[in-house]
Design a protein around this motif. Structure first.
Motif, PDB file in Angstrom:
ATOM      1  N   ASN A 178       0.814  -1.218   0.000  1.00  0.00           N
ATOM      2  CA  ASN A 178       0.000   0.000   0.000  1.00  0.00           C
ATOM      3  C   ASN A 178       0.849   1.269   0.000  1.00  0.00           C
ATOM      4  OD1 ASN A 178      -2.490  -1.431   0.060  1.00  0.00           O
ATOM      5  ND2 ASN A 178      -2.158  -1.803   2.237  1.00  0.00           N
ATOM      6  N   GLY A 179       1.961   1.233  -0.744  1.00  0.00           N
ATOM      7  CA  GLY A 179       2.808   2.401  -0.890  1.00  0.00           C
ATOM      8  C   GLY A 179       3.684   2.720   0.305  1.00  0.00           C
ATOM      9  N   LEU A 180       3.747   1.804   1.279  1.00  0.00           N
ATOM     10  CA  LEU A 180       4.562   2.018   2.477  1.00  0.00           C
ATOM     11  C   LEU A 180       5.526   0.850   2.666  1.00  0.00           C
ATOM     12  CD1 LEU A 180       1.747   3.164   4.934  1.00  0.00           C
ATOM     13  CD2 LEU A 180       3.400   4.624   3.750  1.00  0.00           C
ATOM     14  N   ILE A 181       6.711   1.157   3.155  1.00  0.00           N
ATOM     15  CA  ILE A 181       7.670   0.098   3.464  1.00  0.00           C
ATOM     16  C   ILE A 181       7.190  -0.631   4.707  1.00  0.00           C
ATOM     17  CG2 ILE A 181      10.017  -0.375   4.229  1.00  0.00           C
ATOM     18  CD1 ILE A 181      10.909   1.936   2.384  1.00  0.00           C
ATOM     19  N   LYS A 182       6.932  -1.912   4.537  1.00  0.00           N
ATOM     20  CA  LYS A 182       6.432  -2.734   5.634  1.00  0.00           C
ATOM     21  C   LYS A 182       7.587  -3.374   6.407  1.00  0.00           C
ATOM     22  CE  LYS A 182       3.824  -6.920   6.570  1.00  0.00           C
ATOM     23  NZ  LYS A 182       3.279  -8.130   5.982  1.00  0.00           N
ATOM     24  N   GLU A 183       8.578  -3.891   5.655  1.00  0.00           N
ATOM     25  CA  GLU A 183       9.658  -4.624   6.308  1.00  0.00           C
ATOM     26  C   GLU A 183      10.848  -4.729   5.361  1.00  0.00           C
ATOM     27  OE1 GLU A 183      10.288  -9.012   8.426  1.00  0.00           O
ATOM     28  OE2 GLU A 183       8.486  -8.638   7.255  1.00  0.00           O
ATOM     29  N   THR A 184      12.042  -4.698   5.937  1.00  0.00           N
ATOM     30  CA  THR A 184      13.268  -4.946   5.189  1.00  0.00           C
ATOM     31  C   THR A 184      13.982  -6.105   5.867  1.00  0.00           C
ATOM     32  OG1 THR A 184      13.434  -2.612   4.584  1.00  0.00           O
ATOM     33  CG2 THR A 184      15.433  -3.929   4.377  1.00  0.00           C
ATOM     34  N   LYS A 185      14.407  -7.067   5.044  1.00  0.00           N
ATOM     35  CA  LYS A 185      15.062  -8.270   5.566  1.00  0.00           C
ATOM     36  C   LYS A 185      16.309  -8.558   4.751  1.00  0.00           C
ATOM     37  CE  LYS A 185      12.559 -11.772   6.708  1.00  0.00           C
ATOM     38  NZ  LYS A 185      11.622 -12.871   6.938  1.00  0.00           N
TER      39      LYS A 185
END
Length: 184
Positions: free
Chosen positions: A28-35
Motif C-alpha cells: 500500500n505504498g509504504l515500506i512494511k519490512e526490510t530483511k
C-alpha cells in the motif's frame, strides 16, 4: 502500490555466488519490512578480492550461514506473485537465475522492473542514476553495497519516482512501464 525491492551481493563474478540477499517489502505504498540473509555461496571459502572490497562481506561472515537452497523457500513465498524492483535489475535477475539453476530449482515467472529506468522517467535531467547518486539527490543516507540497505533505498527511490509520475497503483505501473517489465 505493492512490490518487493530486491538486491544481491555476490562473492565472485559467477552469477550463482550470492553471498547476501536483501528485500524490502512495500505494501500500500509504504515500506512494511526490510530483511536480509547472509548466504554461503558455492564458491565458499573463495571470495574475489574485488567483490569483498565493494561490499565488505568475507568468508568468515558467511561460514555458518545457510546456502541459497536453504533460504529459497522463504524468499519464494515472499516474492511470489509480486512485482520485483531492483536497481540495475538485469544483474539481480541474473544472480537469481544463476542461483536457481545451480541448485536445480524451477524458475518461476517473476515480473521485474529496473528502478534505474523508473528514475530516468521521473527525473530526466540528472547526471547519474546510480543508487548512491539518487540517494544523495534525495538526501537518503544508507550503508551502500549491503543488500538490505540497497533494497530499501531502491524501494524509496521507486516510491518517490512513482509519486513524481502520479502512479499510485500497480496496474498503472504496468500501463506506464509495460514494455520494460520483464519476466525472469
Amino acid at each position: 502500490m505493492d512490490f518487493i525491492a530486491l538486491d544481491f551481493e555476490t562473492a565472485t563474478h559467477e552469477k550463482n555466488s550470492a553471498c547476501e540477499l536483501g528485500i524490502c517489502i512495500v505494501e500500500n505504498g509504504l515500506i512494511k519490512e526490510t530483511k536480509s540473509w547472509l548466504i554461503k555461496p558455492p564458491s565458499f571459502p573463495y571470495f574475489n578480492y574485488h567483490n569483498t572490497a565493494v561490499h565488505g562481506i568475507t568468508p568468515e561472515d558467511v561460514q555458518h550461514s545457510p546456502t541459497f537452497a536453504d533460504v529459497w523457500y522463504e524468499i519464494e513465498n515472499l516474492i511470489y506473485g509480486n512485482l520485483i524492483i531492483a536497481h540495475n535489475a538485469a544483474f539481480d535477475a541474473a544472480v537469481l537465475r544463476g542461483c536457481l539453476e545451480y541448485y536445480g530449482f524451477f524458475k518461476p515467472n517473476i515480473n521485474y522492473l529496473c528502478s534505474i529506468g523508473v528514475a530516468k522517467k521521473a527525473w530526466k535531467d540528472l547526471k547519474s542514476y546510480g543508487l548512491r547518486s539518487l540517494a544523495d539527490h534525495h538526501q537518503i543516507n544508507f550503508n551502500h553495497h549491503r543488500a538490505d540497505a540497497d533494497a530499501e533505498v531502491c524501494a524509496k527511490i521507486s516510491l518517490l519516482s512513482f509519486q513524481r509520475l502520479f502512479i499510485t497503483r500497480n496496474d498503472e505501473v504496468r500501463e506506464v512501464f509495460n514494455k520494460k517489465i520483464k519476466i525472469l
